[in-house]
Design an enzyme around this catalytic site. Structure first.
Site, mmCIF file in Angstrom:
data_model
loop_
_atom_site.group_PDB
_atom_site.id
_atom_site.type_symbol
_atom_site.label_atom_id
_atom_site.label_comp_id
_atom_site.label_asym_id
_atom_site.label_seq_id
_atom_site.Cartn_x
_atom_site.Cartn_y
_atom_site.Cartn_z
ATOM 1 N NE ARG A 43 -10.406 -3.792 -2.043
ATOM 2 C CZ ARG A 43 -9.783 -3.038 -1.144
ATOM 3 N NH1 ARG A 43 -8.566 -3.346 -0.741
ATOM 4 N NH2 ARG A 43 -10.337 -1.948 -0.661
ATOM 5 C CG ASP A 97 0.039 -2.431 7.464
ATOM 6 O OD1 ASP A 97 -1.049 -2.839 7.931
ATOM 7 O OD2 ASP A 97 0.165 -1.341 6.872
ATOM 8 C CE1 TYR A 109 -9.718 2.494 6.790
ATOM 9 C CE2 TYR A 109 -8.696 3.754 8.551
ATOM 10 C CZ TYR A 109 -8.694 3.307 7.248
ATOM 11 O OH TYR A 109 -7.671 3.658 6.424
ATOM 12 C CE LYS A 110 -7.909 -0.527 5.379
ATOM 13 N NZ LYS A 110 -6.473 -0.369 5.245
ATOM 14 C CG PHE A 113 -2.014 0.913 1.278
ATOM 15 C CD1 PHE A 113 -3.184 0.629 0.589
ATOM 16 C CD2 PHE A 113 -1.935 2.101 1.999
ATOM 17 C CE1 PHE A 113 -4.254 1.515 0.614
ATOM 18 C CE2 PHE A 113 -3.001 2.986 2.026
ATOM 19 C CZ PHE A 113 -4.167 2.693 1.334
#
Ligand SMILES: *Cc1c(COP(=O)(O)O)cnc(C)c1O
Length: 410
Positions: free
Chosen positions: A369, A196, A221-222, A125
């Site tokens: 996705r 991560d 928040y995922k 990312f």
């Protein structure tokens, strides 16, 4: 042949099925984006209400003590610790993920003062790489960030590598990396390992203790459903807690913040990684959302997650043979909790699905996705999502003019 009735039958015997009622989900929608923004849980909503109805308006400033506000980063860290296999006192909830990574990278570089390289993944990312580069320029010595092909890690490890920083589940493909194996390889070269867990925590079982991970961070928040922009978490193995320093030192990481002295002295333990005042409203939401996880186990969540992604992949093979290229590994050991499909028209396909109430997302250049959060998704949702996708493709709905222009958030 997979039937809708067979999926309903699986939901009826699913031990996790009752947890779906803990979430506020829109009727008639299928939410396959919990890997990007988890939904609101009733317990998170209630915990935020406690703060806005009581702790803040009534308790006012007393709540820093009386409601335990000041200790929320540590208390939530301990609450989250079992999800990653950490011990109490090793996890902190604060900041956002990129900032938390900055602290861990900066701290780690000081533990290997004679080394000059940070290795990361050339498919990582972007934010992780940006912040690694930013911290490299602050190191007080030349430090190079090398973004490599992660499959060639062994070739790049040597005695100049200070830190290896990888994201465990690839945000594009959903490929999962072997935490214990890669950490051991890194340690054999004398380097430190920072993981991560943004796309892992809450969906994939982790054991940082058994894998001897040095440092880790992840997203609130995922899959943790902590709310938009929720605080992140950071993990520091207890063996490093004394030596590792927070490069972004602030008053609340001081041993005695209310002495107001100008000489900085780190607090003991993970508390030194607090920099500023905790965001109580945001922490409250994450606090409530973690209560839902306490009602299950990561092994039960993993079992259902794999069953959901298996069902999706099988149904795609069955109903849309040759239409998509599967970007996600079929091998369970290498699969996270999402399925990614490659198609030249992925952006339009996702938009057409959203118009039908099936929420997934698009990742450049060609990935559709779909995240499968085992806390609230049903097998029948997976079945219905695939049937919607079949209809989109049959009717060519993705070619509609409305889907030509890309939104700023994809
Ligand atoms: C989601 C995500 C981020 C975003 O971090 P924030 O700083 O909290 O916005 C960073 N890195 C990875 C790997 C992510 O998946």
């Amino acid at each position: 042949m997979i039937t809708r009735d067979a999926c309903i039958a699986r939901d009826e015997v699913d031990p996790l099925a009752p947890l779906r009622h803990e979430f506020l989900l829109n009727e008639g929608e299928i939410y396959l984006d919990g890997n990007s923004l988890g939904p609101l849980s009733r317990s998170a909503q209630q915990r935020v209400r406690d703060v806005v109805d009581q702790e803040w308006p009534v308790g006012m400033i007393r709540s820093w003590n009386a409601a335990g506000w000041m200790d929320m980063p540590l208390r939530l860290g301990d609450k989250l610790a079992p999800l990653i296999g950490a011990q109490p006192g090793e996890v902190l909830v604060a900041d956002t993920l990129t900032i938390m990574l900055a602290k861990l990278i900066g701290g780690a570089l000081r533990l290997r003062p004679d080394r000059h390289v940070i290795i990361t993944d050339n498919r990582n990312f972007h934010s992780d790489v940006y912040i690694a580069e930013a911290m490299a320029t602050q190191a007080g010595r030349p430090v190079e960030v090398r973004a490599i092909d992660r499959n060639a890690l062994a070739e790049h490890l040597n005695d100049d590598v200070a830190l290896v920083m990888l994201t465990q589940v690839d945000f594009r493909t959903g490929e999962q990396l072997d935490v214990a194996g890669i950490t051991a390889l890194t340690h054999a070269a004398g380097a430190l390992m920072l993981w991560d867990f943004a796309h892992s925590t809450g969906a994939v079982p982790l054991d940082v203790t058994a894998a001897k991970v040095d440092f880790a961070a992840g997203c609130g928040y995922k899959y943790l459903n902590g709310g938009p922009g929720a605080p992140a978490f950071g993990y520091v193995a207890s063996r490093w807690l004394e030596q590792l320093e927070n490069p972004l030192s602030g008053w609340l990481g001081h041993a005695r913040p209310f002495d107001f002295v100008l000489d900085y002295e780190s607090a003991a333990g993970i508390r030194k990684f607090v920099t500023s005042s905790p965001s109580i409203l945001a922490l409250a939401a994450l606090d409530g959302s973690l209560d839902v996880f306490a009602r299950s186990s990561m092994s039960a969540l993993r079992e259902k997650s794999l069953a959901l992604t298996d069902l999706f992949i099988d149904a795609i093979d069955d109903r849309l043979p040759g239409v998509f290229e599967l970007a996600t590994p079929r091998d369970h050991a290498r699969r996270g909790s999402q399925v990614s499909l490659r198609h030249a028209d992925s952006y339009g396909i996702i938009q057409a699905l959203i118009a039908r109430g099936v929420i997934g997302d698009f990742r450049d250049p060609n990935i559709a996705r779909f995240g499968f959060a085992p806390l609230y998704l049903r097998f029948v949702d997976v079945y219905d999502a695939v049937e919607h996708l079949v209809a989109v493709m049959e009717n060519q709905e993705h070619h509609a003019d409305a889907f030509r222009e890309r939104n700023p958030v994809t």
